[in-house]
Design a protein around this motif. Structure first.
Motif, PDB file in Angstrom:
ATOM      1  N   ILE A  36       4.131  10.840  -9.045  1.00 27.46           N
ATOM      2  CA  ILE A  36       3.336  11.372 -10.164  1.00 27.46           C
ATOM      3  C   ILE A  36       2.909  12.799  -9.861  1.00 27.46           C
ATOM      4  O   ILE A  36       3.000  13.685 -10.712  1.00 27.46           O
ATOM      5  CB  ILE A  36       2.120  10.470 -10.432  1.00 27.46           C
ATOM      6  N   VAL A  37       2.452  13.043  -8.638  1.00 28.69           N
ATOM      7  CA  VAL A  37       2.030  14.395  -8.254  1.00 28.69           C
ATOM      8  C   VAL A  37       3.234  15.331  -8.204  1.00 28.69           C
ATOM      9  O   VAL A  37       3.132  16.501  -8.564  1.00 28.69           O
ATOM     10  CB  VAL A  37       1.267  14.353  -6.914  1.00 28.69           C
ATOM     11  N   GLU A  38       4.388  14.809  -7.785  1.00 20.43           N
ATOM     12  CA  GLU A  38       5.594  15.628  -7.716  1.00 20.43           C
ATOM     13  C   GLU A  38       6.023  16.108  -9.099  1.00 20.43           C
ATOM     14  O   GLU A  38       6.592  17.190  -9.239  1.00 20.43           O
ATOM     15  CB  GLU A  38       6.724  14.841  -7.067  1.00 20.43           C
ATOM     16  N   ALA A  39       5.710  15.336 -10.127  1.00 21.16           N
ATOM     17  CA  ALA A  39       6.024  15.761 -11.491  1.00 21.16           C
ATOM     18  C   ALA A  39       5.258  17.033 -11.857  1.00 21.16           C
ATOM     19  O   ALA A  39       5.712  17.814 -12.692  1.00 21.16           O
ATOM     20  CB  ALA A  39       5.703  14.645 -12.477  1.00 21.16           C
ATOM     21  N   HIS A  40       4.126  17.242 -11.209  1.00 21.59           N
ATOM     22  CA  HIS A  40       3.315  18.439 -11.461  1.00 21.59           C
ATOM     23  C   HIS A  40       3.445  19.453 -10.330  1.00 21.59           C
ATOM     24  O   HIS A  40       2.601  20.324 -10.175  1.00 21.59           O
ATOM     25  CB  HIS A  40       1.851  18.050 -11.637  1.00 21.59           C
ATOM     26  N   SER A  41       4.485  19.320  -9.517  1.00 14.97           N
ATOM     27  CA  SER A  41       4.623  20.215  -8.367  1.00 14.97           C
ATOM     28  C   SER A  41       5.047  21.623  -8.748  1.00 14.97           C
ATOM     29  O   SER A  41       5.182  22.470  -7.887  1.00 14.97           O
ATOM     30  CB  SER A  41       5.621  19.629  -7.361  1.00 14.97           C
ATOM     31  N   SER A  42       5.264  21.870 -10.018  1.00 14.35           N
ATOM     32  CA  SER A  42       5.591  23.229 -10.433  1.00 14.35           C
ATOM     33  C   SER A  42       4.373  24.139 -10.361  1.00 14.35           C
ATOM     34  O   SER A  42       4.492  25.347 -10.534  1.00 14.35           O
ATOM     35  CB  SER A  42       6.159  23.215 -11.854  1.00 14.35           C
ATOM     36  N   ILE A  43       3.210  23.569 -10.093  1.00 13.27           N
ATOM     37  CA  ILE A  43       1.993  24.355  -9.931  1.00 13.27           C
ATOM     38  C   ILE A  43       2.003  24.914  -8.511  1.00 13.27           C
ATOM     39  O   ILE A  43       1.618  24.251  -7.558  1.00 13.27           O
ATOM     40  CB  ILE A  43       0.741  23.503 -10.166  1.00 13.27           C
ATOM     41  N   LEU A  44       2.501  26.129  -8.364  1.00 13.77           N
ATOM     42  CA  LEU A  44       2.687  26.733  -7.047  1.00 13.77           C
ATOM     43  C   LEU A  44       1.903  28.027  -6.924  1.00 13.77           C
ATOM     44  O   LEU A  44       1.752  28.774  -7.890  1.00 13.77           O
ATOM     45  CB  LEU A  44       4.160  27.024  -6.788  1.00 13.77           C
ATOM     46  N   LEU A  45       1.448  28.279  -5.737  1.00 12.16           N
ATOM     47  CA  LEU A  45       0.875  29.574  -5.383  1.00 12.16           C
ATOM     48  C   LEU A  45       1.993  30.360  -4.707  1.00 12.16           C
ATOM     49  O   LEU A  45       2.468  29.978  -3.654  1.00 12.16           O
ATOM     50  CB  LEU A  45      -0.311  29.396  -4.442  1.00 12.16           C
ATOM     51  N   SER A  46       2.453  31.397  -5.353  1.00  7.00           N
ATOM     52  CA  SER A  46       3.579  32.158  -4.824  1.00  7.00           C
ATOM     53  C   SER A  46       3.132  33.581  -4.539  1.00  7.00           C
ATOM     54  O   SER A  46       2.692  34.293  -5.443  1.00  7.00           O
ATOM     55  CB  SER A  46       4.726  32.153  -5.842  1.00  7.00           C
ATOM     56  N   LEU A  60       0.824  -1.213   0.000  1.00  2.00           N
ATOM     57  CA  LEU A  60       0.000   0.000   0.000  1.00  2.00           C
ATOM     58  C   LEU A  60       0.859   1.263   0.000  1.00  2.00           C
ATOM     59  O   LEU A  60       0.580   2.220  -0.732  1.00  2.00           O
ATOM     60  CB  LEU A  60      -0.921   0.018   1.215  1.00  2.00           C
ATOM     61  N   LEU A  61       1.900   1.260   0.819  1.00  2.00           N
ATOM     62  CA  LEU A  61       2.774   2.430   0.887  1.00  2.00           C
ATOM     63  C   LEU A  61       3.582   2.611  -0.396  1.00  2.00           C
ATOM     64  O   LEU A  61       3.860   3.740  -0.788  1.00  2.00           O
ATOM     65  CB  LEU A  61       3.690   2.340   2.098  1.00  2.00           C
ATOM     66  N   SER A  62       3.933   1.523  -1.068  1.00  4.15           N
ATOM     67  CA  SER A  62       4.662   1.677  -2.337  1.00  4.15           C
ATOM     68  C   SER A  62       3.765   2.288  -3.407  1.00  4.15           C
ATOM     69  O   SER A  62       4.212   3.110  -4.209  1.00  4.15           O
ATOM     70  CB  SER A  62       5.231   0.343  -2.802  1.00  4.15           C
ATOM     71  N   VAL A  63       2.476   1.916  -3.412  1.00  6.60           N
ATOM     72  CA  VAL A  63       1.527   2.550  -4.343  1.00  6.60           C
ATOM     73  C   VAL A  63       1.377   4.029  -4.002  1.00  6.60           C
ATOM     74  O   VAL A  63       1.331   4.887  -4.901  1.00  6.60           O
ATOM     75  CB  VAL A  63       0.169   1.819  -4.306  1.00  6.60           C
ATOM     76  N   PHE A  64       1.322   4.347  -2.709  1.00  4.68           N
ATOM     77  CA  PHE A  64       1.209   5.753  -2.298  1.00  4.68           C
ATOM     78  C   PHE A  64       2.437   6.547  -2.713  1.00  4.68           C
ATOM     79  O   PHE A  64       2.316   7.686  -3.177  1.00  4.68           O
ATOM     80  CB  PHE A  64       1.004   5.832  -0.784  1.00  4.68           C
ATOM     81  N   VAL A  65       3.619   5.966  -2.580  1.00  5.66           N
ATOM     82  CA  VAL A  65       4.847   6.664  -2.980  1.00  5.66           C
ATOM     83  C   VAL A  65       4.866   6.869  -4.489  1.00  5.66           C
ATOM     84  O   VAL A  65       5.297   7.925  -4.980  1.00  5.66           O
ATOM     85  CB  VAL A  65       6.094   5.900  -2.486  1.00  5.66           C
ATOM     86  N   LYS A  66       4.380   5.909  -5.258  1.00  6.94           N
ATOM     87  CA  LYS A  66       4.287   6.090  -6.717  1.00  6.94           C
ATOM     88  C   LYS A  66       3.327   7.224  -7.057  1.00  6.94           C
ATOM     89  O   LYS A  66       3.581   8.007  -7.965  1.00  6.94           O
ATOM     90  CB  LYS A  66       3.855   4.789  -7.388  1.00  6.94           C
ATOM     91  N   THR A  67       2.222   7.307  -6.303  1.00 11.88           N
ATOM     92  CA  THR A  67       1.284   8.410  -6.508  1.00 11.88           C
ATOM     93  C   THR A  67       1.950   9.747  -6.189  1.00 11.88           C
ATOM     94  O   THR A  67       1.753  10.733  -6.906  1.00 11.88           O
ATOM     95  CB  THR A  67       0.039   8.213  -5.625  1.00 11.88           C
ATOM     96  N   LEU A  68       2.748   9.776  -5.122  1.00 14.82           N
ATOM     97  CA  LEU A  68       3.465  11.004  -4.774  1.00 14.82           C
ATOM     98  C   LEU A  68       4.440  11.418  -5.861  1.00 14.82           C
ATOM     99  O   LEU A  68       4.589  12.607  -6.153  1.00 14.82           O
ATOM    100  CB  LEU A  68       4.214  10.823  -3.458  1.00 14.82           C
TER     101      LEU A  68
END
Length: 136
Positions: free
Chosen positions: A100-110, A90-98
């Motif tokens: 994927i989301v990290e690839a889009h982490s350039s979406i920032l509120l600055s 379960l945690l390995s699936v969660f880390v894979k999800t993280l």
């Protein structure tokens, strides 16, 4: 106004689902000013991550770990090992999800803010998180 109960939405969700969703929105509202203050930016994906991580850890991972601990205390190590392997998958699936989301982490509120704007931002966050004044 959704978190404070001043804005009501009619939906098919039960009361537990509404309360859980309101809690998630309140967490995002409460953490965004803190992230802005500490890092001068807040990832817009943080709400999505909290939406996944909090129920996963609170409702699945921690209870399964406690169950594995109790079972291992009863000298049923093979069952406890199976539960730990389930948690690991379960945690390995969660880390894979993280990732994927990290690839889009350039979406920032600055937001570079001055001290007066910080005060207004915190007051606004507190007002949104206050309970409604009228019961029911």
């Amino acid at each position: 106004f959704y978190c404070s109960g001043r804005y009501q939405v009619k939906s098919r969700f039960s009361l537990v689902d509404k309360a859980w969703f309101r809690a998630q929105v309140a967490i995002v509202i409460a953490l965004t000013p803190l992230l802005l203050m500490l890092f001068n930016q807040a990832p817009l994906t943080a709400g999505l991550i909290n939406f996944i991580a909090i129920p996963l850890f609170g409702l699945v991972v921690v209870p399964l770990l406690l169950l594995a601990l109790i079972i291992s205390a009863l000298n049923m190590d093979s069952v406890a090992l199976f539960i730990c392997q389930l948690i690991d998958s379960l945690l390995s699936v969660f880390v894979k999800t993280l990732t994927i989301v990290e690839a889009h982490s350039s979406i920032l509120l600055s937001l570079p803010l001055n001290s007066f704007a910080w005060c207004l931002l915190f007051i606004e966050s507190l007002l949104l998180l206050l309970p409604s004044m009228m019961p029911g």
